[in-house]
Design an enzyme around this catalytic site. Structure first.
Site, PDB file in Angstrom:
ATOM      1  N   SER A  47       0.841  -1.201   0.000  1.00 40.99           N
ATOM      2  CA  SER A  47       0.000   0.000   0.000  1.00 40.99           C
ATOM      3  C   SER A  47       0.873   1.246   0.000  1.00 40.99           C
ATOM      4  O   SER A  47       2.085   1.180   0.202  1.00 40.99           O
ATOM      5  CB  SER A  47      -0.924   0.026   1.232  1.00 40.99           C
TER       6      SER A  47
ATOM      7  N   ILE B 173       3.172   4.410  -0.438  1.00 38.08           N
ATOM      8  CA  ILE B 173       4.401   4.697  -1.166  1.00 38.08           C
ATOM      9  C   ILE B 173       5.084   3.416  -1.630  1.00 38.08           C
ATOM     10  O   ILE B 173       5.623   3.341  -2.735  1.00 38.08           O
ATOM     11  CB  ILE B 173       5.357   5.534  -0.289  1.00 38.08           C
TER      12      ILE B 173
ATOM     13  N   SER C  46      11.159  10.659   6.974  1.00 38.98           N
ATOM     14  CA  SER C  46      10.032  11.568   7.131  1.00 38.98           C
ATOM     15  C   SER C  46      10.552  12.944   7.496  1.00 38.98           C
ATOM     16  O   SER C  46      11.552  13.076   8.217  1.00 38.98           O
ATOM     17  CB  SER C  46       9.098  11.064   8.235  1.00 38.98           C
TER      18      SER C  46
ATOM     19  N   TYR D 298       8.059   8.337  16.421  1.00 37.26           N
ATOM     20  CA  TYR D 298       8.214   8.057  14.993  1.00 37.26           C
ATOM     21  C   TYR D 298       9.266   8.981  14.381  1.00 37.26           C
ATOM     22  O   TYR D 298      10.130   8.553  13.611  1.00 37.26           O
ATOM     23  CB  TYR D 298       6.867   8.246  14.297  1.00 37.26           C
TER      24      TYR D 298
ATOM     25  N   LYS E 180      12.947   8.096  12.643  1.00 40.19           N
ATOM     26  CA  LYS E 180      13.368   8.555  11.327  1.00 40.19           C
ATOM     27  C   LYS E 180      14.699   9.302  11.394  1.00 40.19           C
ATOM     28  O   LYS E 180      15.505   9.239  10.462  1.00 40.19           O
ATOM     29  CB  LYS E 180      12.274   9.431  10.699  1.00 40.19           C
TER      30      LYS E 180
ATOM     31  N   THR F 281      -1.496   8.651   2.752  1.00 37.87           N
ATOM     32  CA  THR F 281      -1.341   7.204   2.902  1.00 37.87           C
ATOM     33  C   THR F 281      -2.219   6.710   4.049  1.00 37.87           C
ATOM     34  O   THR F 281      -2.627   7.499   4.917  1.00 37.87           O
ATOM     35  CB  THR F 281       0.119   6.830   3.219  1.00 37.87           C
TER      36      THR F 281
END
Length: 352
Positions: free
Chosen positions: A50, A52, A208, A234, A238, A267
């Site tokens: 799904s 990217i 990100s 998160y 990254k 997304t």
């Protein structure tokens, strides 16, 4: 996160990360960069069912590349594969089922893959996770850290026998962040021998823009202390991936490493994990295909590898991995300490 970093990041996002920004930048893209066939070359893409990841798989499949889709959900993966085969006409699309939050299984998958396949030209680390609350995997590692940085989760039995070791690591790093990063680290580390045997090897990691507000933390790596903020964990994951890319590039000059920001993309992950942001920015969000453009460029174009290894990219351009005056640079000692912790954690879950 400081008020300055937050404000600077959002203003940068409005001008650079949106669909409009992509359409503006794409006017400067060199079309012939992607006018190439990659027949005979193999590409491993995590999270390829799904968003990217799927858009990346579709684009490379249309260029005749062999695709290894690494996904967690078998039904969704097979459905995506069928769609890619139908639209691209390329049947060299293979599904591998793996939960990247289970650290030992990441090791086992990589070792099995090396035995079965003789080449891997490109590894694309796309899968990630954003937890709204702190969760541990079966191995006692915070899930976001395991899948984004370390590799995956460790079982509770292992955690019981080695809790003092993990506690010691947690004193130095945020284990929560380390868990999401662990899958990336383990996949890269274990697949390097296969990549180095393959022509023109590349490793691309999808990061990100959120990492711009984070400095590499050398404490609380797994987010065990204080209030848990899934979005910031998160972002820390990254940032860890950016540091990993820089350090792997130094250690393995025969492989071209890169890390990139896809922009603000519509997304399922963003819709589920950041519903307010998604609803307010929906009309400005990039399509998965637009978000995947630079991933595909880094994976297949000759122009991409003319840039130095280990750098950060956005819209087919090498850009800074730091906001101005944001104090997010880490020292060489901190970077080396982080990589040492990652190596020790990864080894602790490596099958013997």
């Amino acid at each position: 996160m400081s008020l300055y970093r937050n404000s600077a990041w959002f203003l940068k996002g409005l001008t650079e990360f949106t669909k409009g920004a992509y359409l503006s930048e794409s006017k400067n893209f060199v079309e012939k960069d992607l006018e190439t066939s990659v027949a005979g070359r193999s590409f491993m893409i995590t999270g390829a069912n799904s968003g990217i990841g799927k858009a990346t798989a579709m684009a490379i499949a249309k260029k005749a590349g062999t695709i290894h889709m690494v996904c967690r959900n078998k039904d969704k993966a097979e459905e995506a594969r069928a769609e890619i085969v139908k639209e691209s006409g390329n049947k060299e699309i293979y599904v591998h089922i793996l939960d990247l939050t289970e650290t030992k299984k990441v090791w086992e998958f990589a070792e099995s893959f090396k035995k079965k396949y003789k080449t891997l030209n490109v590894l694309i680390n796309n899968a990630g996770c954003m937890m709204t609350k702190r969760e541990e995997n079966d191995e006692g590692l915070e899930k976001s850290f395991a899948s984004n940085s370390l590799g995956k989760q460790a079982n509770k039995q292992t955690n019981k026998t080695s809790s003092s070791g993990l506690d010691a690591l947690a004193d130095c790093f945020d284990l929560m962040s380390l868990l999401c990063s662990s899958a990336v680290y383990i996949l890269i580390k274990s697949l390097i021998p296969l990549l180095e045997k393959s022509p023109e090897p590349r490793v691309i990691t999808v990061s990100s823009g959120g990492m711009l507000v984070q400095k590499l933390r050398t404490g609380n790596l797994q987010s065990q202390r204080g209030r848990y903020d899934g979005t910031m964990v998160y972002a820390q994951n990254k940032r860890q991936q950016v540091v990993m890319t820089e350090q792997f590039a130094k250690a393995h000059p025969n492989i071209h490493f890169s890390v990139m920001h896809p922009g603000w993309v519509d997304t399922p992950t963003i819709a589920n994990a950041m519903p307010d942001f998604h609803s307010s920015m929906k009309e400005r969000l990039r399509t998965p295909e637009q978000g995947a453009d630079t991933v595909v460029w880094l994976a297949v174009s000759e122009a991409a590898v003319k840039n130095p290894s280990g750098r950060f990219f956005q819209d087919r351009q090498m850009v800074s991995a730091h906001l101005p005056l944001a104090w997010t640079h880490s020292s060489q000692l901190e970077d080396q300490k982080f990589m040492s912790v990652m190596e020790d954690l990864a080894k602790s879950f490596q099958p013997h």
